[in-house]
Write an enzyme that holds these catalytic residues in place. Structure first.
Site, PDB file in Angstrom:
ATOM      1  N   ASP A   8      31.563  19.153  49.197  1.00 54.72           N
ATOM      2  CA  ASP A   8      30.580  18.240  48.589  1.00 54.72           C
ATOM      3  C   ASP A   8      30.474  16.912  49.331  1.00 54.72           C
ATOM      4  OD1 ASP A   8      30.882  20.267  46.655  1.00 54.72           O
ATOM      5  OD2 ASP A   8      32.147  19.012  45.387  1.00 54.72           O
TER       6      ASP A   8
ATOM      7  N   GLU B 205      22.721  22.951  41.462  1.00 53.28           N
ATOM      8  CA  GLU B 205      23.547  21.730  41.467  1.00 53.28           C
ATOM      9  C   GLU B 205      23.315  20.987  42.782  1.00 53.28           C
ATOM     10  OE1 GLU B 205      27.354  23.553  41.018  1.00 53.28           O
ATOM     11  OE2 GLU B 205      27.544  24.073  43.135  1.00 53.28           O
TER      12      GLU B 205
END
Length: 323
Positions: free
Chosen positions: A35, A205
């Site tokens: 991420d 997401e």
């Protein structure tokens, strides 16, 4: 930044031998990290990733900086759960903002599953990008589900007029909210609402947004984070509120390079139409879902402004020093 001795390199947390490298290589630094939030701060490249491990071990965050995309310095534990009393696990997907000579680190924690659990999205503050960061509010900035969106994967976006927005959401829903100038809360929109849903088709997401040639590019991750179908898609609009119609996939696995490429950010070289995509992927043959590594490759646009599919590589990118 110059270090004359190998001992100096290692002591500063730099990769040994990096000065002789012609490209960054992928992954760009050692360790399990996911991420990644890429940024340029004080004429240096920075990456703020999630420490990739079991949720119970995700109790801190590291950061990495580089003058040239080749040599990376590790800044360990820029924040941890000792500094955030309400967080105890699953510290995810940092987002960095520099404002008024201070640095704000937005993060998710605790992976809450309903509105009765403690956790959500928090914000921390420091006077330098490597921290240490302290909790700004002593509580989450956002701790409830809104429009079905789990409060995770926050991205902070500065619009052309200087207004900051937070774009976030898991569980296949994405919201945009207007941030107060001091990042302590939200400002309602003109219609009285606070949370506007902007979810495009396929969204799961990992949202980000940027502006190029007056257009708003909205990007997100699809598929399951632990599986081979993890990928990145995007849409275009004339407004940060959409509507956003999915255009296509631009980042995905390559069976000869790596699997599960996704959850990314982008870096634009100041003053130039040059772009990098920073993302995580899983090495070939790896079966542990948490074995994710941070990589960087080039991102290009065609003559119509559409993003061309990214070629993921082992080589990464060439040296580029910021002026």
């Amino acid at each position: 930044m110059k270090y004359l001795l190998l001992a100096g390199l290692l002591g500063a947390g730099l990769v040994a031998g990096a000065q002789s490298k012609k490209t960054s290589g992928n992954p760009i630094f050692e360790g399990w990290y996911a991420d990644p939030e890429g940024a340029i701060i004080n004429k240096q490249y920075w990456v703020f990733p999630t420490y990739s491990d079991r949720y119970e071990k995700q109790v801190f965050m590291d950061a990495f900086s580089s003058p040239d995309l080749i040599t990376w310095q590790k800044h360990p534990r820029i924040i941890d759960t000792a500094a955030v009393k309400w967080a105890n696990k699953a510290m995810w997907a940092p987002a960095i903002v520099e404002k008024d000579n201070m640095y704000y680190l937005f993060f998710a924690a605790n992976d809450i599953q309903n509105n009765n659990e403690t956790g959500g999205i928090g914000v921390a503050i420091a006077d330098q990008p490597q921290g240490p960061y302290k909790d700004l509010l002593g509580k989450p900035l956002l701790d409830k589900f809104q429009n079905g969106a789990q409060p995770i994967d926050q991205f902070v976006f500065r619009d052309k007029d200087g207004q900051y927005y937070m774009i976030y959401g898991g569980w296949r829903h994405c919201n945009i909210v207007k941030l107060k100038a001091d990042f302590t809360g939200f400002i309602p929109f003109d219609d009285g609402s606070t949370f506007k849903e902007i979810t495009p088709k396929g969204y799961v997401e990992g949202p980000i947004m940027f502006i190029r040639d007056g257009k708003y590019y909205f990007m997100w991750s699809e598929g399951g984070w632990g599986g081979p179908n993890y990928r990145v898609a995007y849409a275009l609009s004339n407004s940060p509120f959409g509507p956003f119609e999915r255009i296509g996939t631009i980042l995905q696995q390559d069976s000869t390079v790596a699997t599960g490429a996704g959850h990314h950010s982008v870096i634009e070289v100041p003053g130039k139409d040059e772009w990098y995509i920073v993302y995580h992927r899983r090495p070939l043959g790896e079966t542990d879902a948490n074995h994710r590594v941070t990589c960087i490759d080039h991102m290009h646009f065609d003559k119509n402004g559409l993003i061309q599919p990214v070629k993921i590589t082992f080589e990464g990118v060439k040296k580029h020093t910021l002026k």
